[in-house]
Design a protein around this motif. Sequence first.
Motif, short mmCIF file in Angstrom:
data_model
loop_
_atom_site.label_atom_id
_atom_site.label_comp_id
_atom_site.label_asym_id
_atom_site.label_seq_id
_atom_site.Cartn_x
_atom_site.Cartn_y
_atom_site.Cartn_z
N ASP A 1 27.94 22.51 37.86
CA ASP A 1 29.40 22.42 37.70
C ASP A 1 29.89 23.68 36.99
O ASP A 1 29.63 23.86 35.81
N ALA A 2 30.59 24.57 37.74
CA ALA A 2 31.06 25.80 37.13
C ALA A 2 32.15 25.48 36.13
O ALA A 2 33.01 24.63 36.35
N GLY A 3 32.09 26.17 35.01
CA GLY A 3 33.14 26.04 34.01
C GLY A 3 34.30 26.93 34.36
O GLY A 3 34.50 27.31 35.52
N VAL A 4 35.06 27.31 33.37
CA VAL A 4 36.20 28.19 33.56
C VAL A 4 35.69 29.63 33.69
O VAL A 4 34.93 30.08 32.84
N THR A 5 36.07 30.29 34.76
CA THR A 5 35.62 31.66 34.96
C THR A 5 36.80 32.61 34.91
O THR A 5 37.87 32.32 35.48
N GLN A 6 36.60 33.74 34.25
CA GLN A 6 37.66 34.74 34.12
C GLN A 6 37.14 36.10 34.58
O GLN A 6 35.97 36.42 34.40
N SER A 7 38.04 36.88 35.15
CA SER A 7 37.68 38.25 35.54
C SER A 7 38.87 39.17 35.36
O SER A 7 40.02 38.73 35.45
N PRO A 8 38.61 40.44 35.03
CA PRO A 8 37.31 40.97 34.65
C PRO A 8 36.96 40.58 33.21
O PRO A 8 37.77 39.98 32.52
N THR A 9 35.77 40.94 32.75
CA THR A 9 35.39 40.63 31.36
C THR A 9 35.97 41.67 30.41
O THR A 9 36.31 41.33 29.27
N HIS A 10 36.05 42.90 30.86
CA HIS A 10 36.62 43.96 30.04
C HIS A 10 37.54 44.82 30.90
O HIS A 10 37.31 44.98 32.10
N LEU A 11 38.56 45.39 30.24
CA LEU A 11 39.52 46.20 30.96
C LEU A 11 40.12 47.22 29.99
O LEU A 11 40.45 46.87 28.85
N ILE A 12 40.23 48.45 30.44
CA ILE A 12 40.88 49.49 29.63
C ILE A 12 42.08 50.02 30.40
O ILE A 12 41.94 50.43 31.57
N LYS A 13 43.24 50.01 29.76
CA LYS A 13 44.47 50.49 30.39
C LYS A 13 45.16 51.44 29.42
O LYS A 13 44.83 51.51 28.23
N THR A 14 46.15 52.17 29.93
CA THR A 14 46.97 53.02 29.07
C THR A 14 48.37 52.44 28.95
O THR A 14 48.78 51.62 29.78
N ARG A 15 49.05 52.85 27.91
CA ARG A 15 50.41 52.35 27.68
C ARG A 15 51.29 52.53 28.91
O ARG A 15 51.23 53.56 29.58
N GLY A 16 52.11 51.53 29.17
CA GLY A 16 53.03 51.60 30.29
C GLY A 16 52.48 51.06 31.59
O GLY A 16 53.26 50.74 32.51
N GLN A 17 51.16 50.92 31.67
CA GLN A 17 50.57 50.40 32.90
C GLN A 17 50.76 48.89 33.00
O GLN A 17 51.24 48.23 32.07
N GLN A 18 50.35 48.36 34.14
CA GLN A 18 50.43 46.93 34.40
C GLN A 18 49.01 46.41 34.61
O GLN A 18 48.12 47.14 35.06
N VAL A 19 48.78 45.14 34.24
CA VAL A 19 47.45 44.57 34.38
C VAL A 19 47.55 43.14 34.93
O VAL A 19 48.53 42.43 34.68
N THR A 20 46.54 42.77 35.69
CA THR A 20 46.44 41.39 36.21
C THR A 20 45.08 40.82 35.84
O THR A 20 44.05 41.42 36.13
N LEU A 21 45.09 39.67 35.19
CA LEU A 21 43.88 38.97 34.81
C LEU A 21 43.79 37.69 35.63
O LEU A 21 44.81 37.06 35.93
N ARG A 22 42.56 37.29 35.93
CA ARG A 22 42.38 36.15 36.82
C ARG A 22 41.55 35.05 36.17
O ARG A 22 40.68 35.32 35.34
N CYS A 23 41.80 33.82 36.62
CA CYS A 23 41.13 32.66 36.04
C CYS A 23 40.93 31.59 37.11
O CYS A 23 41.86 31.27 37.87
N SER A 24 39.73 31.02 37.14
CA SER A 24 39.45 29.85 37.97
C SER A 24 39.14 28.69 37.05
O SER A 24 38.23 28.80 36.22
#
Lengths: 114, 117
Positions: free
Chosen positions: B1-24
Motif C-alpha cells: 500500500d503506497a503512502g503519500v508520495t511527493q515529487s520532486p524531493t529537492h528543488l532549487i529556483k531563483t527569485r521570481g520564478q514559478q514552481v509546481t510541486l506534486r503529490c499523490s
Amino acid sequence: DQQVKQNSPSLSVQEGRISILNCDYTNSMFDYFLWYKKYPAEGPTFLISISSIKDKNEDGRFTVFLNKSAKHLSLHIVPSQPGDSAVYFCAARKGGNQGGKLIFGQGTELSVKP
Amino acid sequence: DAGVTQSPTHLIKTRGQQVTLRCSPKSGHDTVSWYQQALGQGPQFIFQYYEEEERQRGNFPDRFSGHQFPNYSSELNVNALLLGDSALYLCASSSFGTGRATNEKLFFGSGTQLSVL
C-alpha cells in the motif's frame, strides 16, 4: 499569533526513563489534539490523539494528558528508547473543522541516550 | 500500500520564478492538504482540496495556488518566488468519508525541499 506553543526546543533523556513533552495552546475553540513524530528526511507520522472531552489517552508506551483549564497538554513516553529520538510536534484542530486545518507547534527535538 | 508520495524531493529556483510541486495521496484517500514548514518551525497550513475544489485556505498569498485532479492527486503552484518561500513543502492526505471527515490522522509525504536563491 502562535496559537500552539512548544516552549522547549529540545529535550534529552536517558534510555528507560520517562520523556515528558509539553504543549500549550491559546484558543479555547480547539477540540482535538494530536502528536506527530518526525524523523529527518521523512514526513511527520501520527503518534496519538485526544479529544477535548477526555483528559487522558494511552497507547502502549505513549500517553497524552489534556488539562483544558490550563490549556495545556503533555505527551509521556515510558520507557524512552533510543528509537524515540525525533522531533515531536503537537497539533490542534478547531471544532467543526473535521479533517481540516491543523495548527502545529514549533516542535521539540527529543534525544534519548543509551 | 503506497503512502503519500511527493515529487520532486529537492528543488532549487531563483527569485521570481514559478514552481509546481506534486503529490499523490495514500490509496483510499480523497482529500489533500498542503503545509509549509520553515526551518525550525512547525508545519503551517496552506490549503486543502477535496472533490477538486479548494475547501479551506490558510494565511498564504494568492501566489500560492493549487489543483486537484480526478484521481485525487494534487499540485501546489507558487508564482513569483521569494527568498522567504524556501521551506519544506509537505503534502498530507486523509479521507473525507461521507461528507464528513472521518480520519483526523493526516498521513504526510516526505516533502519537497524548495530552495529559492
